[in-house]
Design a protein around this motif. Structure first.
Motif, PDB file in Angstrom:
ATOM      1  N   TYR A   1       1.014  -1.082   0.107  1.00  0.00           N
ATOM      2  CA  TYR A   1      -0.019   0.075   0.186  1.00  0.00           C
ATOM      3  C   TYR A   1       0.776   1.362  -0.111  1.00  0.00           C
ATOM      4  O   TYR A   1       1.922   1.260   0.408  1.00  0.00           O
ATOM      5  CB  TYR A   1      -0.954   0.008   1.258  1.00  0.00           C
ATOM      6  CG  TYR A   1      -0.131  -0.065   2.754  1.00  0.00           C
ATOM      7  CD1 TYR A   1      -0.190   1.204   3.067  1.00  0.00           C
ATOM      8  CD2 TYR A   1       0.235  -1.056   2.888  1.00  0.00           C
ATOM      9  CE1 TYR A   1       0.533   1.164   4.457  1.00  0.00           C
ATOM     10  CE2 TYR A   1       0.776  -1.181   4.309  1.00  0.00           C
ATOM     11  CZ  TYR A   1       0.790  -0.009   4.985  1.00  0.00           C
ATOM     12  OH  TYR A   1       1.563   0.180   6.289  1.00  0.00           O
ATOM     13  N   GLN A   2       0.443   2.325  -0.578  1.00  0.00           N
ATOM     14  CA  GLN A   2       1.193   3.580  -0.491  1.00  0.00           C
ATOM     15  C   GLN A   2       0.683   4.243   0.558  1.00  0.00           C
ATOM     16  O   GLN A   2      -0.235   4.583   0.954  1.00  0.00           O
ATOM     17  CB  GLN A   2       0.449   4.409  -1.838  1.00  0.00           C
ATOM     18  CG  GLN A   2       1.226   5.537  -2.276  1.00  0.00           C
ATOM     19  CD  GLN A   2       2.681   5.582  -2.538  1.00  0.00           C
ATOM     20  OE1 GLN A   2       2.953   4.811  -3.571  1.00  0.00           O
ATOM     21  NE2 GLN A   2       3.633   6.117  -1.715  1.00  0.00           N
ATOM     22  N   THR A   3       1.640   4.977   1.259  1.00  0.00           N
ATOM     23  CA  THR A   3       1.652   6.038   2.224  1.00  0.00           C
ATOM     24  C   THR A   3       2.263   7.467   1.605  1.00  0.00           C
ATOM     25  O   THR A   3       2.968   7.373   0.640  1.00  0.00           O
ATOM     26  CB  THR A   3       2.351   6.031   3.611  1.00  0.00           C
ATOM     27  OG1 THR A   3       3.838   5.998   3.071  1.00  0.00           O
ATOM     28  CG2 THR A   3       2.193   4.254   4.082  1.00  0.00           C
ATOM     29  N   PRO A   4       2.121   8.387   2.366  1.00  0.00           N
ATOM     30  CA  PRO A   4       2.490   9.611   1.738  1.00  0.00           C
ATOM     31  C   PRO A   4       4.092   9.639   1.629  1.00  0.00           C
ATOM     32  O   PRO A   4       4.629  10.281   0.947  1.00  0.00           O
ATOM     33  CB  PRO A   4       2.172  10.779   2.745  1.00  0.00           C
ATOM     34  CG  PRO A   4       0.786  10.172   3.254  1.00  0.00           C
ATOM     35  CD  PRO A   4       1.058   8.633   3.538  1.00  0.00           C
ATOM     36  N   GLU A   5       4.796   8.900   2.377  1.00  0.00           N
ATOM     37  CA  GLU A   5       6.223   8.725   2.522  1.00  0.00           C
ATOM     38  C   GLU A   5       6.939   7.649   1.657  1.00  0.00           C
ATOM     39  O   GLU A   5       8.048   7.754   1.225  1.00  0.00           O
ATOM     40  CB  GLU A   5       6.701   8.441   4.027  1.00  0.00           C
ATOM     41  CG  GLU A   5       6.379   9.583   4.803  1.00  0.00           C
ATOM     42  CD  GLU A   5       5.024   9.681   5.550  1.00  0.00           C
ATOM     43  OE1 GLU A   5       4.632   8.709   5.475  1.00  0.00           O
ATOM     44  OE2 GLU A   5       4.580  10.740   5.763  1.00  0.00           O
ATOM     45  N   SER A   6       5.948   6.516   1.504  1.00  0.00           N
ATOM     46  CA  SER A   6       6.726   5.263   0.938  1.00  0.00           C
ATOM     47  C   SER A   6       5.568   4.127   0.588  1.00  0.00           C
ATOM     48  O   SER A   6       4.462   4.191   0.651  1.00  0.00           O
ATOM     49  CB  SER A   6       7.710   4.739   1.881  1.00  0.00           C
ATOM     50  OG  SER A   6       6.880   4.241   3.339  1.00  0.00           O
ATOM     51  N   VAL A   7       6.361   3.333  -0.102  1.00  0.00           N
ATOM     52  CA  VAL A   7       5.231   2.063  -0.262  1.00  0.00           C
ATOM     53  C   VAL A   7       5.509   1.031   0.643  1.00  0.00           C
ATOM     54  O   VAL A   7       6.836   0.793   0.975  1.00  0.00           O
ATOM     55  CB  VAL A   7       5.679   1.332  -1.852  1.00  0.00           C
ATOM     56  CG1 VAL A   7       4.754   0.318  -2.052  1.00  0.00           C
ATOM     57  CG2 VAL A   7       5.328   2.301  -2.906  1.00  0.00           C
ATOM     58  N   GLU A   8       4.623   0.715   1.480  1.00  0.00           N
ATOM     59  CA  GLU A   8       4.710  -0.428   2.464  1.00  0.00           C
ATOM     60  C   GLU A   8       4.149  -1.719   1.941  1.00  0.00           C
ATOM     61  O   GLU A   8       3.191  -2.070   1.123  1.00  0.00           O
ATOM     62  CB  GLU A   8       4.031   0.219   3.814  1.00  0.00           C
ATOM     63  CG  GLU A   8       4.634   1.705   4.173  1.00  0.00           C
ATOM     64  CD  GLU A   8       6.057   1.503   4.865  1.00  0.00           C
ATOM     65  OE1 GLU A   8       6.466   0.398   5.143  1.00  0.00           O
ATOM     66  OE2 GLU A   8       6.531   2.633   4.889  1.00  0.00           O
TER      67      GLU A   8
ATOM     68  N   GLN B   1       8.898   1.051   6.261  1.00  0.00           N
ATOM     69  CA  GLN B   1      10.005   1.855   5.486  1.00  0.00           C
ATOM     70  C   GLN B   1      10.227   3.252   6.259  1.00  0.00           C
ATOM     71  O   GLN B   1      11.250   3.793   6.156  1.00  0.00           O
ATOM     72  CB  GLN B   1       9.727   1.863   4.224  1.00  0.00           C
ATOM     73  CG  GLN B   1       9.671   0.505   3.453  1.00  0.00           C
ATOM     74  CD  GLN B   1      10.859  -0.214   3.883  1.00  0.00           C
ATOM     75  OE1 GLN B   1      12.176  -0.034   3.585  1.00  0.00           O
ATOM     76  NE2 GLN B   1      10.860  -1.509   4.129  1.00  0.00           N
ATOM     77  N   ALA B   2       9.078   3.665   7.075  1.00  0.00           N
ATOM     78  CA  ALA B   2       8.943   5.087   7.634  1.00  0.00           C
ATOM     79  C   ALA B   2       8.455   4.735   9.053  1.00  0.00           C
ATOM     80  O   ALA B   2       7.941   4.098   9.437  1.00  0.00           O
ATOM     81  CB  ALA B   2       8.154   5.880   6.721  1.00  0.00           C
ATOM     82  N   ARG B   3       9.097   5.538   9.913  1.00  0.00           N
ATOM     83  CA  ARG B   3       8.510   5.687  11.576  1.00  0.00           C
ATOM     84  C   ARG B   3       7.388   5.620  11.691  1.00  0.00           C
ATOM     85  O   ARG B   3       6.999   4.907  12.622  1.00  0.00           O
ATOM     86  CB  ARG B   3       9.392   6.743  12.150  1.00  0.00           C
ATOM     87  CG  ARG B   3       9.279   6.502  13.522  1.00  0.00           C
ATOM     88  CD  ARG B   3      10.455   7.411  14.459  1.00  0.00           C
ATOM     89  NE  ARG B   3      10.686   8.472  13.818  1.00  0.00           N
ATOM     90  CZ  ARG B   3      10.539   9.782  14.354  1.00  0.00           C
ATOM     91  NH1 ARG B   3      10.809   9.683  15.633  1.00  0.00           N
ATOM     92  NH2 ARG B   3      11.267  10.775  13.796  1.00  0.00           N
ATOM     93  N   GLU B   4       6.568   6.635  10.943  1.00  0.00           N
ATOM     94  CA  GLU B   4       5.210   6.633  11.072  1.00  0.00           C
ATOM     95  C   GLU B   4       4.462   5.331  10.805  1.00  0.00           C
ATOM     96  O   GLU B   4       3.800   4.973  11.330  1.00  0.00           O
ATOM     97  CB  GLU B   4       4.573   7.803  10.371  1.00  0.00           C
ATOM     98  CG  GLU B   4       3.301   8.036  10.642  1.00  0.00           C
ATOM     99  CD  GLU B   4       2.693   9.406  10.109  1.00  0.00           C
ATOM    100  OE1 GLU B   4       1.782   9.820  10.432  1.00  0.00           O
ATOM    101  OE2 GLU B   4       3.213   9.803   9.212  1.00  0.00           O
ATOM    102  N   SER B   5       4.972   4.832   9.596  1.00  0.00           N
ATOM    103  CA  SER B   5       4.317   3.359   9.176  1.00  0.00           C
ATOM    104  C   SER B   5       4.588   2.392  10.175  1.00  0.00           C
ATOM    105  O   SER B   5       3.687   1.513  10.434  1.00  0.00           O
ATOM    106  CB  SER B   5       5.013   2.923   7.874  1.00  0.00           C
ATOM    107  OG  SER B   5       4.713   3.781   7.055  1.00  0.00           O
ATOM    108  N   GLU B   6       5.740   2.272  10.944  1.00  0.00           N
ATOM    109  CA  GLU B   6       5.886   1.339  12.163  1.00  0.00           C
ATOM    110  C   GLU B   6       4.797   1.461  13.191  1.00  0.00           C
ATOM    111  O   GLU B   6       4.327   0.485  13.559  1.00  0.00           O
ATOM    112  CB  GLU B   6       7.336   1.624  12.694  1.00  0.00           C
ATOM    113  CG  GLU B   6       7.610   0.549  13.686  1.00  0.00           C
ATOM    114  CD  GLU B   6       9.196   0.687  14.047  1.00  0.00           C
ATOM    115  OE1 GLU B   6       9.758   0.131  14.882  1.00  0.00           O
ATOM    116  OE2 GLU B   6       9.665   1.625  13.727  1.00  0.00           O
TER     117      GLU B   6
END
Length: 144
Positions: free
Chosen positions: A59-66, A89-94
């Protein structure tokens, strides 16, 4: 130093070019599907083989593809266990993947595989896109 004012036609043209660029970029950020995801959707009410199935969904986030990995155990077409692991891949995604992982069992265990499609789990809404993509792959595999 002051900048000279742009004439109205230049401002309108620049605005139109900006909007066109945003429309093009919006298409670039669309979620991509794996070749397996392009397969025919499984008809609701399909018979699913009992077992444990694993699939990945992105899925796509504003920062990366997770990406999340989803493992479902099925018995008579009903989810008896779920495990989701992430590779943020991003701290917020974690943070959001952790919330999602902590709450997903309450949403899917005990439900028919046909009835599973989550929108927001424990405050995480984007992670559900990857989860739902993985569930679709699992449906296809379990029906095969």
């Amino acid at each position: 130093m002051s900048r000279p004012a742009l004439s109205r036609p230049v401002r309108v043209g620049a605005a139109a070019a900006s909007v066109a660029g945003l429309v093009l970029l919006a298409g670039c950020g669309a979620e991509t599907e794996s070749p397996d995801a392009a397969a025919e959707p499984v008809a609701p009410g399909a018979d699913y083989a009992d077992g444990t199935y694993t699939a990945d969904g992105s899925y796509q986030t504003p920062e990366s593809v997770e990406t999340v990995s989803v493992t479902l155990t099925l018995a008579d077409g009903v989810v008896t266990e779920v495990e989701v692991t992430g590779d943020p891949q991003a701290r917020e995604s974690e943070q959001y993947q952790g919330l999602f992982i902590g709450g997903i069992a309450d949403e899917v265990v005990g439900k028919s595989l046909d009835d599973i499609e989550v929108d927001r789990v424990a405050g995480s809404s984007l992670t559900s896109g990857g989860f739902n993509a993985a569930v679709q792959e699992i449906r296809t595999e379990a029906a095969g």
